[in-house]
Motif scaffolding. Structure first.
Motif, PDB file in Angstrom:
ATOM      1  N   THR A   1       0.828  -1.209   0.000  1.00  0.00           N
ATOM      2  CA  THR A   1       0.000   0.000   0.000  1.00  0.00           C
ATOM      3  C   THR A   1       0.860   1.255   0.000  1.00  0.00           C
ATOM      4  O   THR A   1       0.614   2.211  -0.745  1.00  0.00           O
ATOM      5  CB  THR A   1      -0.923  -0.001   1.238  1.00  0.00           C
ATOM      6  N   VAL A   2       1.908   1.231   0.843  1.00  0.00           N
ATOM      7  CA  VAL A   2       2.806   2.392   0.898  1.00  0.00           C
ATOM      8  C   VAL A   2       3.509   2.577  -0.442  1.00  0.00           C
ATOM      9  O   VAL A   2       3.590   3.698  -0.987  1.00  0.00           O
ATOM     10  CB  VAL A   2       3.831   2.213   2.036  1.00  0.00           C
TER      11      VAL A   2
ATOM     12  N   ARG B   1       2.674   1.410  -3.501  1.00  0.00           N
ATOM     13  CA  ARG B   1       1.759   1.752  -4.598  1.00  0.00           C
ATOM     14  C   ARG B   1       1.293   3.204  -4.485  1.00  0.00           C
ATOM     15  O   ARG B   1       1.278   3.950  -5.486  1.00  0.00           O
ATOM     16  CB  ARG B   1       0.553   0.803  -4.586  1.00  0.00           C
ATOM     17  N   SER B   2       0.940   3.613  -3.285  1.00  0.00           N
ATOM     18  CA  SER B   2       0.469   4.995  -3.102  1.00  0.00           C
ATOM     19  C   SER B   2       1.576   5.986  -3.414  1.00  0.00           C
ATOM     20  O   SER B   2       1.349   7.014  -4.085  1.00  0.00           O
ATOM     21  CB  SER B   2      -0.022   5.188  -1.666  1.00  0.00           C
ATOM     22  N   SER B   3       2.792   5.692  -2.962  1.00  0.00           N
ATOM     23  CA  SER B   3       3.913   6.591  -3.238  1.00  0.00           C
ATOM     24  C   SER B   3       4.193   6.663  -4.730  1.00  0.00           C
ATOM     25  O   SER B   3       4.463   7.743  -5.288  1.00  0.00           O
ATOM     26  CB  SER B   3       5.159   6.126  -2.476  1.00  0.00           C
TER      27      SER B   3
ATOM     28  N   ASP C   1       2.050   6.131  -7.190  1.00  0.00           N
ATOM     29  CA  ASP C   1       0.979   6.890  -7.835  1.00  0.00           C
ATOM     30  C   ASP C   1       1.162   8.388  -7.639  1.00  0.00           C
ATOM     31  O   ASP C   1       0.941   9.200  -8.568  1.00  0.00           O
ATOM     32  CB  ASP C   1      -0.375   6.454  -7.281  1.00  0.00           C
ATOM     33  N   LEU C   2       1.560   8.775  -6.437  1.00  0.00           N
ATOM     34  CA  LEU C   2       1.761  10.201  -6.160  1.00  0.00           C
ATOM     35  C   LEU C   2       2.934  10.760  -6.961  1.00  0.00           C
ATOM     36  O   LEU C   2       2.924  11.933  -7.370  1.00  0.00           O
ATOM     37  CB  LEU C   2       1.969  10.408  -4.664  1.00  0.00           C
TER      38      LEU C   2
ATOM     39  N   TYR D   1       8.365  10.791  -0.966  1.00  0.00           N
ATOM     40  CA  TYR D   1       7.751   9.570  -1.488  1.00  0.00           C
ATOM     41  C   TYR D   1       8.811   8.549  -1.922  1.00  0.00           C
ATOM     42  O   TYR D   1       8.652   7.338  -1.732  1.00  0.00           O
ATOM     43  CB  TYR D   1       6.821   9.896  -2.654  1.00  0.00           C
TER      44      TYR D   1
END
Length: 663
Positions: free
Chosen positions: A301-302, A304-306, A308-309, A323
């Motif tokens: 999750t960390v 993938r979210s990073s 994407d950002l 990130y």
């Protein structure tokens, strides 16, 4: 001497008769006497007097029938005995006789007719022997044999029967009929091999059974046998040879028990045991997979979210850096999680080095104190009780990073057991032997024992059974992975040591990590590893990787780091390239797990064929490397960072050195 005396003693016939008379009178074990032709006693010896109680004066002239019982006289037996002797030349019988005092005794009687020179019957010679004791013994023997026969016939739980020397059945009890289904008339005279299975008969097992019984004194086995209806049963078989007084084999005694029920029960117990072991295994696997999924989902999750950002346009440099750092830190945590799992499974390839345990723990003092906090008192006892500080080196050969991780895991575990504060003691000593731990045998070898002891709440006995299982934890959600103690356990076992635990509720817990003590000339601590590496020129790298995605990424990464890369997708292709152009490469960088020729086999072939060519292996998991830790090749563990890759290549750009690309 007068003439009459000379004539009397010189007559051989007279002398012979006199001697015979003296002989007969002297015999005391037999009653020997003569009857006239009508049955009246005309002579009487000492044996007759002893058996029957009459003196010669009392009985000579009396009829011999007085020795018979009343019922035998009434039946006319005395007269029939004389008539039979006269007619047939002898009469032999056994029967009761009566003594003078009226008591009875059992006799063996022989009556022979006495014939004169012209063939006329003149009387009878009678020999009587008291065989009362013999009759009693024979009767007792017969009764014993009958009782034994009834006993054997009454046994229904065992087949008890006899064989002749060739294996033919000679008798049969009720138990044999109940177990095997044959009646006595059906089986007596048949060979015992018919009870064996067809495969045993083909293998010669019946003959071997008889041979073993003769040679070794018995044949004792558990095997399958066949009933009359063709069904099989599990049998316990005992076969003993029978010999006569001369030691000659006269047959075999055979006892067979039906153990089918017991065997089936044992199979059920074994199946239940296997089912329980499988259930326990599946429970552990369930905890393992559940824990892995939970932790890795959090880490993904960390990442993938990073990621994407980072795709967002016009992202601020400081946010981009944050990130990127999050992705790097999360990858490190994922690598640490994988490392703990492999350590528990004892598949983590270690990098052992020789070091002094006391020195390394002392060097960890600051991080240990920082980890537990100010409310916990930390005590260190790294010296022998009766020695000067540092005078007793505690040298081991183990993976230093894994050792420090294990100690920190034990320290953090102790800290969590003392939320309100307490005392933590870290000590080491030389242990002359290893105690028996969790069912494993003790060892007499020398070990270094590192003990981490707390004054916390203690661990319940039921919980102690599970503390080394992966993902087993008593902490709340998101308070721990349950991998710390499993990492310590895996590291200890893989290093040839052990981990022991003692705990009392309300008093605290002590974990003791045992590692083999290094002694002799090899017990010299390795030099402290220094960070960084010398710069070197661009190298020509042969990359060997079967996975398309990983291979493409690794080639791009190596090229971005200034290397000249040739990619081979398997070991066979790599060897073909080397056969034609080995001199064009400075380094072979190969994965371990590949179809066909794996990385370790490839490295060995290269070492044999081109010993000057450097080989670096890379793997995240490899049972080959774990089992053959002395393979002698460099190993870069996956997931590797840019920094670790640069150390292998011997090149470290300024940007990486500054931490821009750190992972």
């Amino acid at each position: 001497m007068d003439a009459g005396q000379v004539t009397k003693t010189s007559n051989p016939a007279i002398v012979g008769d006199r001697r015979f008379e003296l002989l007969v009178k002297a015999v005391k074990d037999y009653a020997i006497y003569l009857l006239d032709r009508d049955g009246y006693v005309v002579s009487w010896n000492a044996g007759a007097e002893r058996f029957k109680g009459y003196t010669a004066e009392e009985i000579i002239g009396q009829h011999f029938s007085r020795f018979y019982t009343e019922e035998d006289r009434a039946s006319g037996l005395p007269a029939r005995a004389l008539a039979a002797s006269a007619e047939h030349g002898t009469f032999e019988a056994e029967g009761w006789r009566v003594r003078k005092d009226g008591t009875r005794f059992w006799t063996s009687v022989v009556i022979d007719p006495v014939i004169d020179e012209d063939g006329s019957l003149i009387g009878f010679a009678k020999v009587t022997r008291d065989i009362t004791d013999k009759r009693r013994i024979d009767r007792e023997l017969r009764e014993s044999e009958e009782r034994f026969r009834l006993l054997v016939q009454g046994v229904r739980d065992c087949a008890i029967y006899m064989l002749d020397p060739t294996g033919v059945v000679t008798n049969w009890n009720a138990g044999a009929e109940a177990i095997k289904g044959y009646t006595e008339s059906e089986i007596v005279g048949q060979h015992f091999s018919r009870f064996y299975t067809e495969e045993d008969r083909q293998a010669g097992e019946p003959e071997r059974a008889l041979r073993v019984a003769v040679e070794e004194g018995k044949y004792d086995i558990e095997s399958w046998r066949v009933r009359k209806d063709g069904t099989r049963f599990r049998a316990g078989v005992l076969l003993d040879p029978i010999r006569n007084e001369a030691g000659e084999l006269i047959g075999f005694a055979k006892i067979t028990r039906d153990l089918t029920g017991k065997w089936q029960a044992q199979q059920e117990v074994e199946r239940a045991r296997e089912a329980m072991a499988q259930a326990q295994k599946m429970e552990a696997v369930g905890r393992l997979t559940g824990g892995v999924a939970h932790d890795f989902n959090n880490l993904l999750t960390v990442i993938r979210s990073s990621a994407d950002l980072l795709k967002m346009p016009n992202i601020a440099p400081e946010r981009r850096e944050r990130y990127l750092q999050a992705i790097s830190d999360t990858a490190d945590r994922a690598a640490a999680l994988t490392s703990q799992l492999l350590a528990f499974a004892r598949r983590q390839p270690l990098r052992p080095e020789v070091f002094d345990v006391s020195e390394r723990v002392a060097g960890m003092r600051q991080i240990i104190e920082a980890s537990v906090g100010a409310i916990i008192e930390v005590r260190f006892d790294m010296d022998a009780p009766d020695a000067e500080p540092g005078s007793e080196p505690r040298i081991v050969n183990a993976d230093l990073n894994q050792f420090e991780t294990a100690v920190l895991n034990l320290v953090v575990n102790a800290r969590d057991a003392m939320p309100a504060g307490g005392c933590l003691t870290v000590s080491s000593r030389i242990a002359d032997g290893l105690p028996a731990v969790r069912g494993h045998g003790a060892s007499n070898a020398a070990f270094v024992a590192v003990r981490v002891e707390d004054s916390g709440s203690g661990i319940a006995p039921e919980t102690l059974k599970h503390i080394f299982e992966p993902f087993f934890t008593t902490k709340g959600l998101n308070k721990g992975t349950g991998l710390g103690l499993s990492q310590v356990h895996g590291f200890a076992k893989q290093s040839g040591g052990e981990i022991d635990v003692e705990s009392r509720i309300g008093h605290g817990t002590a974990f003791t990590l045992y590692l083999p003590l290094m002694q002799g000339e090899h017990a010299q601590p390795s030099a402290i590893r220094k960070a960084g590496a010398e710069r070197m020129a661009t190298q020509r790298v042969l990359l060997v990787e079967d996975n398309e995605v990983v291979g493409r990424f690794a080639r791009g990464l190596l090229e971005d780091l200034g290397q000249i890369v040739t990619w081979a997708q398997n070991g066979e292709a790599a060897l073909e390239l080397l056969e034609t152009a080995a001199a064009k490469f400075d380094l072979v960088f190969s994965d371990v797990i590949m179809p066909g020729i794996n990385g370790l086999e490839l490295a060995r072939r290269i070492a044999d064929r081109w010993p000057g060519l450097r080989v670096v292996l890379t793997s995240g998991y490899s049972h080959v490397l774990a089992q053959e830790s002395d393979h002698g090749f460099e190993l870069l563990r996956k997931p590797y960072s840019v920094d670790s890759l640069l150390k292998v290549l011997g090149h470290r750009p300024a940007a990486a050195a500054a931490g821009v690309v750190e992972s």
